[in-house]
Write a protein that holds these residues in place. Sequence first.
Motif, mmCIF file in Angstrom:
data_model
loop_
_atom_site.group_PDB
_atom_site.id
_atom_site.type_symbol
_atom_site.label_atom_id
_atom_site.label_comp_id
_atom_site.label_asym_id
_atom_site.label_seq_id
_atom_site.Cartn_x
_atom_site.Cartn_y
_atom_site.Cartn_z
ATOM 1 N N SER A 87 0.018 10.325 -7.967
ATOM 2 C CA SER A 87 1.071 9.315 -8.113
ATOM 3 C C SER A 87 1.193 8.390 -6.904
ATOM 4 O O SER A 87 2.145 7.604 -6.820
ATOM 5 C CB SER A 87 2.423 10.000 -8.380
ATOM 6 O OG SER A 87 2.366 10.734 -9.591
ATOM 7 N N HIS A 88 0.227 8.475 -5.966
ATOM 8 C CA HIS A 88 0.240 7.555 -4.815
ATOM 9 C C HIS A 88 -1.196 7.279 -4.368
ATOM 10 O O HIS A 88 -1.764 8.034 -3.585
ATOM 11 C CB HIS A 88 1.071 8.143 -3.664
ATOM 12 C CG HIS A 88 1.333 7.162 -2.561
ATOM 13 N ND1 HIS A 88 2.442 7.243 -1.747
ATOM 14 C CD2 HIS A 88 0.642 6.075 -2.128
ATOM 15 C CE1 HIS A 88 2.413 6.251 -0.876
ATOM 16 N NE2 HIS A 88 1.322 5.537 -1.069
ATOM 17 N N VAL A 89 -1.768 6.204 -4.892
ATOM 18 C CA VAL A 89 -3.115 5.788 -4.477
ATOM 19 C C VAL A 89 -3.088 4.274 -4.212
ATOM 20 O O VAL A 89 -2.115 3.588 -4.531
ATOM 21 C CB VAL A 89 -4.188 6.100 -5.558
ATOM 22 C CG1 VAL A 89 -4.102 7.551 -6.020
ATOM 23 C CG2 VAL A 89 -4.087 5.152 -6.751
ATOM 24 N N HIS A 90 -4.182 3.781 -3.628
ATOM 25 C CA HIS A 90 -4.347 2.332 -3.418
ATOM 26 C C HIS A 90 -5.785 1.944 -3.726
ATOM 27 O O HIS A 90 -6.712 2.614 -3.289
ATOM 28 C CB HIS A 90 -4.030 1.950 -1.973
ATOM 29 C CG HIS A 90 -2.615 2.218 -1.580
ATOM 30 N ND1 HIS A 90 -1.588 1.351 -1.856
ATOM 31 C CD2 HIS A 90 -2.049 3.275 -0.947
ATOM 32 C CE1 HIS A 90 -0.444 1.863 -1.400
ATOM 33 N NE2 HIS A 90 -0.695 3.034 -0.853
ATOM 34 N N PHE A 91 -5.963 0.849 -4.456
ATOM 35 C CA PHE A 91 -7.303 0.307 -4.707
ATOM 36 C C PHE A 91 -7.554 -0.810 -3.698
ATOM 37 O O PHE A 91 -7.314 -1.981 -3.977
ATOM 38 C CB PHE A 91 -7.416 -0.185 -6.152
ATOM 39 C CG PHE A 91 -7.392 0.943 -7.144
ATOM 40 C CD1 PHE A 91 -8.543 1.699 -7.359
ATOM 41 C CD2 PHE A 91 -6.229 1.290 -7.819
ATOM 42 C CE1 PHE A 91 -8.525 2.768 -8.250
ATOM 43 C CE2 PHE A 91 -6.204 2.356 -8.704
ATOM 44 C CZ PHE A 91 -7.360 3.096 -8.918
ATOM 45 N N VAL A 202 7.950 -1.121 -9.654
ATOM 46 C CA VAL A 202 8.020 -1.917 -8.421
ATOM 47 C C VAL A 202 8.084 -0.973 -7.226
ATOM 48 O O VAL A 202 8.504 0.182 -7.360
ATOM 49 C CB VAL A 202 9.252 -2.867 -8.383
ATOM 50 C CG1 VAL A 202 9.194 -3.894 -9.494
ATOM 51 C CG2 VAL A 202 10.555 -2.082 -8.407
ATOM 52 N N LYS A 203 7.652 -1.478 -6.078
ATOM 53 C CA LYS A 203 7.703 -0.676 -4.857
ATOM 54 C C LYS A 203 8.433 -1.435 -3.758
ATOM 55 O O LYS A 203 8.017 -2.524 -3.362
ATOM 56 C CB LYS A 203 6.297 -0.340 -4.376
ATOM 57 C CG LYS A 203 6.324 0.546 -3.122
ATOM 58 C CD LYS A 203 4.935 0.753 -2.575
ATOM 59 C CE LYS A 203 4.928 1.695 -1.391
ATOM 60 N NZ LYS A 203 3.597 1.761 -0.770
ATOM 61 N N LEU A 204 9.510 -0.820 -3.295
ATOM 62 C CA LEU A 204 10.314 -1.381 -2.220
ATOM 63 C C LEU A 204 9.984 -0.694 -0.905
ATOM 64 O O LEU A 204 9.841 0.528 -0.873
ATOM 65 C CB LEU A 204 11.806 -1.073 -2.439
ATOM 66 C CG LEU A 204 12.464 -1.423 -3.750
ATOM 67 C CD1 LEU A 204 13.881 -0.851 -3.745
ATOM 68 C CD2 LEU A 204 12.489 -2.926 -3.870
ATOM 69 N N THR A 260 8.093 7.472 -2.023
ATOM 70 C CA THR A 260 6.628 7.479 -1.926
ATOM 71 C C THR A 260 6.094 8.427 -0.858
ATOM 72 O O THR A 260 4.890 8.680 -0.817
ATOM 73 C CB THR A 260 6.108 6.060 -1.630
ATOM 74 O OG1 THR A 260 6.682 5.608 -0.390
ATOM 75 C CG2 THR A 260 6.497 5.103 -2.739
ATOM 76 N N HIS A 261 6.970 8.885 0.029
ATOM 77 C CA HIS A 261 6.610 9.833 1.092
ATOM 78 C C HIS A 261 7.844 10.647 1.452
ATOM 79 O O HIS A 261 8.961 10.205 1.202
ATOM 80 C CB HIS A 261 6.226 9.106 2.406
ATOM 81 C CG HIS A 261 5.179 8.070 2.287
ATOM 82 N ND1 HIS A 261 3.844 8.369 2.209
ATOM 83 C CD2 HIS A 261 5.252 6.710 2.259
ATOM 84 C CE1 HIS A 261 3.138 7.235 2.142
ATOM 85 N NE2 HIS A 261 3.974 6.218 2.155
ATOM 86 N N VAL A 262 7.641 11.778 2.125
ATOM 87 C CA VAL A 262 8.757 12.373 2.854
ATOM 88 C C VAL A 262 9.063 11.459 4.039
ATOM 89 O O VAL A 262 8.323 10.515 4.311
ATOM 90 C CB VAL A 262 8.436 13.806 3.349
ATOM 91 C CG1 VAL A 262 8.382 14.779 2.202
ATOM 92 C CG2 VAL A 262 7.161 13.836 4.180
ATOM 93 N N THR A 330 -1.393 11.398 -2.588
ATOM 94 C CA THR A 330 -2.095 11.550 -1.309
ATOM 95 C C THR A 330 -2.198 10.276 -0.483
ATOM 96 O O THR A 330 -2.535 10.341 0.690
ATOM 97 C CB THR A 330 -3.534 12.037 -1.556
ATOM 98 O OG1 THR A 330 -4.190 11.103 -2.410
ATOM 99 C CG2 THR A 330 -3.550 13.420 -2.166
ATOM 100 N N ASP A 331 -1.949 9.102 -1.089
ATOM 101 C CA ASP A 331 -2.162 7.832 -0.384
ATOM 102 C C ASP A 331 -3.647 7.538 -0.180
ATOM 103 O O ASP A 331 -4.009 6.749 0.693
ATOM 104 C CB ASP A 331 -1.417 7.805 0.967
ATOM 105 C CG ASP A 331 -0.776 6.449 1.259
ATOM 106 O OD1 ASP A 331 -1.166 5.449 0.620
ATOM 107 O OD2 ASP A 331 0.109 6.388 2.133
ATOM 108 N N VAL A 332 -4.498 8.178 -0.995
ATOM 109 C CA VAL A 332 -5.934 7.906 -0.864
ATOM 110 C C VAL A 332 -6.185 6.430 -1.192
ATOM 111 O O VAL A 332 -5.528 5.856 -2.046
ATOM 112 C CB VAL A 332 -6.779 8.833 -1.773
ATOM 113 C CG1 VAL A 332 -6.538 8.567 -3.247
ATOM 114 C CG2 VAL A 332 -8.270 8.705 -1.440
HETATM 115 ZN ZN LIG Z 1 0.629 4.182 0.267
#
Ligand SMILES: [Zn+2]
Length: 431
Positions: A87-91, A202-204, A260-262, A330-332
């Motif tokens: 639930s947390h990746v980036h392309f 959306v992401k704030l 999106t993170h602790v 993971t923010d991969v």
């Molecule tokens: Zn991220």
Amino acid sequence: MSVRTLSSALLLLGLMAIATPVAATTLAIVGARVLPAPDVDPIDAGVVLVREGRIVAVGPAESVEVPADAEVVDARGATLTAGFWNSHVHFLAPVMSRAAPSAPEVLEAALAEMLGRWGFTTVFDLSSLQDDAAGVRARIESGEVAGPAILHVGAPFFPADGTPVYVRDRIEAAGGPSAEVADPAAGAARATRQIADGADGVKLFAGAIVGGEVGVQAMDIAVAQAVAGAARQAGKPVFAHPTNREGLEVALAAGVDVLTHVAPQAGVLDATMLERLHAADVALIPTLGLFEVELARERLPPDVVAQVLTTAVSQVRDYAAVGGTLLFGTDVGYIERADTGREYALLVDAGLDWRAILAMLTTAPAARFGQAEATGRVMPGMRADLVLLDGDPTRDPSAFADVRLTLREGRALYRKSSRRSRTDAGEDDGR
Ligand SMILES: [Zn+2]
């Protein structure tokens, strides 16, 4: 058309005929220990039948008949679960660029290395540059390349003077417009437009790390509320990057759905904060491994890194203890580390058992993002999004990172050792 191009074209047609699944073919995964869902008991030596991209039967070997013409996967010694969500990746990788598209096999290999290899069949991109996530999704959904189902948030929302220090160079290099928002009406209008253009949320940046004397720039509460309100009106989830206590307050005031993170900078969370987050039904994506990678990159002393990590782990443990929802991520893509092994080890440190980790990977995100009827369980009627693991995560959760086979709607995204590629298929055909 020359003879040469004609024969190439025929060869290509032949390959396509092989690659296209015959509608009536049944795939039978036989002998695995099946974990149908976190809240269901395992089935030893189970059989799962897949047809036309869907699961059609699940049960112990004696109760499920394997059709004589089925393609059988011998899964003895392995464990079968529903496909995982990250639930947390980036392309962000250059091979994923929309402006300069890479060759299909290059993109497919990159997706397999980053996601399929680790069991991910659905991912949420929490902002890429230049709409690259939407571009990758379009190439996957057209059938051009195999890859996971992708949800994405489009461009992020930064506070005024709050573009995070670690993305400034990338954004400048990409020449994109500023993602900062100072005015509630403008923020709401952009959120509505992005969702109309295909964004799934959306992401704030409730708290943005800007460095310098300011350190963390909080988003104006009225702006956060306006952007979140526009997303809610469209029925889409709101993600917030909290960073510190003030960021948590902004996220709560805006009524966000997912952190999106602790937020180790906020310290150990007291009972009141934990209860407020739980009462607001906020889901938390720990991304514990991210902190380790980032702090090591900043060359902080090991004892400082260990202390931050201890606080981060305690936030996960404490939120789980009050019944808060956790989602795996993971923010991969932002970090290079694709290997999920360390994240599972840190979640075990936080006291989570295999059922809690499997829920983060499957049922919890499927429910949070409105897909519980379609995926997240090994159950007849569900999409055949499946992961075959070597080993047994009920005995040792590190097995969640040891993937033998990843299937999305019955199609392989990753296969250990005999990885399927276009080149291999071509060589087979030529023999
Ligand atoms: Zn991220």
